[in-house]
Design an enzyme around this catalytic site. Structure first.
Site, PDB file in Angstrom:
ATOM      1  N   SER A 198       0.839  -1.189   0.000  1.00  0.00           N
ATOM      2  CA  SER A 198       0.000   0.000   0.000  1.00  0.00           C
ATOM      3  C   SER A 198       0.885   1.254   0.000  1.00  0.00           C
ATOM      4  O   SER A 198       1.695   1.430  -0.902  1.00  0.00           O
ATOM      5  CB  SER A 198      -0.974  -0.039   1.183  1.00  0.00           C
ATOM      6  N   GLU A 311      -8.820  -5.290  -4.448  1.00  0.00           N
ATOM      7  CA  GLU A 311      -8.219  -4.077  -3.898  1.00  0.00           C
ATOM      8  C   GLU A 311      -9.273  -3.021  -3.569  1.00  0.00           C
ATOM      9  O   GLU A 311      -9.057  -2.161  -2.703  1.00  0.00           O
ATOM     10  CB  GLU A 311      -7.211  -3.489  -4.886  1.00  0.00           C
ATOM     11  N   HIS A 402      -7.449  -5.782   0.043  1.00  0.00           N
ATOM     12  CA  HIS A 402      -6.246  -4.963   0.151  1.00  0.00           C
ATOM     13  C   HIS A 402      -5.530  -5.274   1.466  1.00  0.00           C
ATOM     14  O   HIS A 402      -6.110  -5.152   2.544  1.00  0.00           O
ATOM     15  CB  HIS A 402      -6.657  -3.490   0.113  1.00  0.00           C
TER      16      HIS A 402
END
Length: 505
Positions: A198, A311, A402
């Site tokens: 991330s 995601e 995610h």
């Protein structure tokens, strides 16, 4: 085998005492720069004052000020004690005196540049260290403390020397510490892999583009980096002035800004909160990272990059509604809407929004970076993670969320089962071992001349003529396989549409 429960290491700054846990030497809370407090707030990290006495390194260092509840819910656990004095790192090593120096892997935590810490359970370095690497994690300045611009601060610098990306400079200072000291922990300072997920992945991309980071690492791994554009410096300056006005400091001096209590910044919300991206245009990041990669001018180091199958799960934390985003595209971007309908099978706005957001904001980033690597003449590898743990598949109907790949690539599933009513299974753990072996082999063996990464399946470097992507899992299947031309048509089109469609607001 290490028998003593304590171990000592001499670093350039002083002697440390760590602990031995299951035959792994662990050193926690090592200062890699001076506390960035008082007059050192919003300045480049300064050198640590050497210490003469033995320093205990068995407790985690402070983490930067942040939202604890947010970190507990989405950041991987409790980040511990908060302080502006937060520049600490941690080291796990299987052998402080190996016969050959060991590969070094430096993990940069994610969390939108607003939450997280290097000591969180999913980031434990013990599992990978037990398989023959030295693993480093670090804390760095977050939020406004890590990224800030204001005319009063700019005035302290000569022309062309302005600094706004303090968090990236912290990461660079940690890598300089690695170069100075990692040999004492058994690590090879000539084989350093930086990696992150991330905003940690976005950090790796930024370091690939920063002239100040050149030579401090030798390869990078990027997990789920988003394609949001970096914040232009002029916009950051306006935000900085708005933040000062919020604290009744219109026309503020640098001294007045540094007197604001550190804990007063993190509760600020949009439009006073910084975005989950660095600031483009300062000395640390002179050119926006996406622009640098599009021009293939990043550091010429091998790169592995990829993303997950769902995601879009992170969109809610950014205040983005997938269905509303599709409705907005339908209303405001007629050509984009026709392209999307052509690329994707019929679906409701929610499902379509999740797929489009995933691919434009995440999947395409891997394609762009892989193409840039090829154009720069250095190898790149592209992956797609689509495995969901056996006992939780009903919770993740759209695939891997995610961040959910992290305990697989770091092989830390065992540290994440406490109190869970959906424990990881033996098959999950076996899959984690197979996946993490690719990360380890990248760190162990890859050079600028490599053409494959070894593993369960030989993973060839990306090439536009072959367009090979390694798929980790197929939702219910622990499958590892090469896919040719993976989403190729979407990637080619979205690469051109990113600037138009990728926005937070």
């Amino acid at each position: 085998m290490i028998n003593d429960s304590r171990v000592r290491i001499k670093t350039a700054e002083g002697e440390l005492r760590g602990s031995v846990e299951d035959d792994i030497s662990v050193f926690r809370g090592i200062p890699y720069a001076a506390p960035p407090v008082g007059p050192l707030r919003w300045r480049a990290p300064a050198a640590v004052d050497p210490w003469q006495q033995l320093r205990d390194a068995t407790q985690w260092g402070n983490s930067s000020w942040q939202n604890r509840e947010y970190c507990l819910a989405a950041g991987g656990g409790d980040p511990g004690v908060f302080s502006e004095d937060c520049l600490y790192l941690n080291v796990w090593t299987p052998d402080v005196q190996p016969t050959q120096p060991l590969p070094v892997m430096v993990w940069i935590h994610g969390g939108g540049f607003t939450i997280g810490a290097g000591g969180l359970a999913p980031y434990s370095g013990a599992p990978l260290a037990s398989r023959g690497v030295v693993l480093v994690t670090l804390n760095y300045r977050l939020g406004h403390l890590g990224f800030f611009a204001h005319p009063a601060l700019d005035a302290e610098y000569a022309s062309g020397e302005v600094i706004n990306n303090f968090a990236l400079l912290d990461q660079i200072a940690a890598l300089q510490w690695v170069q100075r000291n990692i040999a004492a922990f058994g690590g090879d300072s000539a084989n350093v892999t930086i990696m992150g997920e991330s905003s940690g992945g976005r950090s790796v991309l930024s370091l690939f583009c920063s002239p100040l980071a050149e030579g401090l690492f030798h390869k990078g791994i990027v997990q789920s980096a988003y394609s949001l554009p970096d914040m232009p410096r002029n916009k950051a300056l306006k935000m900085g002035e708005a933040v000062a006005s919020h604290f009744s400091l219109s026309g503020a001096t640098a001294e007045q800004l540094r007197a604001i209590p550190a804990e007063n910044f993190w509760p600020l919300e949009h439009p006073l909160a910084p975005g989950p991206v660095p600031i483009a245009g300062d000395r640390v990041l002179p050119v926006a990272s996406l622009k640098t990669f599009n021009r293939a001018r990043q550091h010429k180091c091998p790169l592995m990059i990829g993303s997950n199958s769902d995601e879009a799960s992170v969109l809610a934390f950014f205040g983005v509604d997938a269905a509303q985003s599709i409705a907005m595209i339908r209303r405001q971007h007629k050509l984009a809407w026709r392209v999307i309908k052509w690329l994707y099978p019929a679906a409701d706005d929610e499902s379509l929004g999740r797929q489009v957001a995933r691919d434009i904001a995440f999947t395409t980033m891997g394609y762009v970076a892989a193409m840039a690597q090829h154009r720069a003449g250095v190898p790149g590898w592209r992956y797609y993670f689509d495995y969901v743990s056996e006992n939780a598949r009903d919770l993740y109907p759209d695939g891997t969320w995610h961040g959910n790949e992290v305990p697989y690539v770091l092989d830390t599933l065992n540290s994440m089962n406490a109190g869970s009513d959906r424990p990881f299974t033996a098959n999950d753990r076996q899959f984690a071992w197979q996946v993490s072996e690719y990360w380890l082999n990248f760190a162990r063996n890859v050079t600028p001349h490599s053409r494959h990464i070894t593993g369960e399946v030989a993973w060839p470097a990306w090439h536009p003529a072959r367009d090979s992507t390694l798929r980790f899992g197929d939702f219910h299947l622990a499958d590892i396989r090469i896919e040719k031309d993976f989403m190729k048509r979407r990637m080619q089109i979205f690469r051109l549409m990113m600037r138009t469609l990728v926005r937070l607001n």
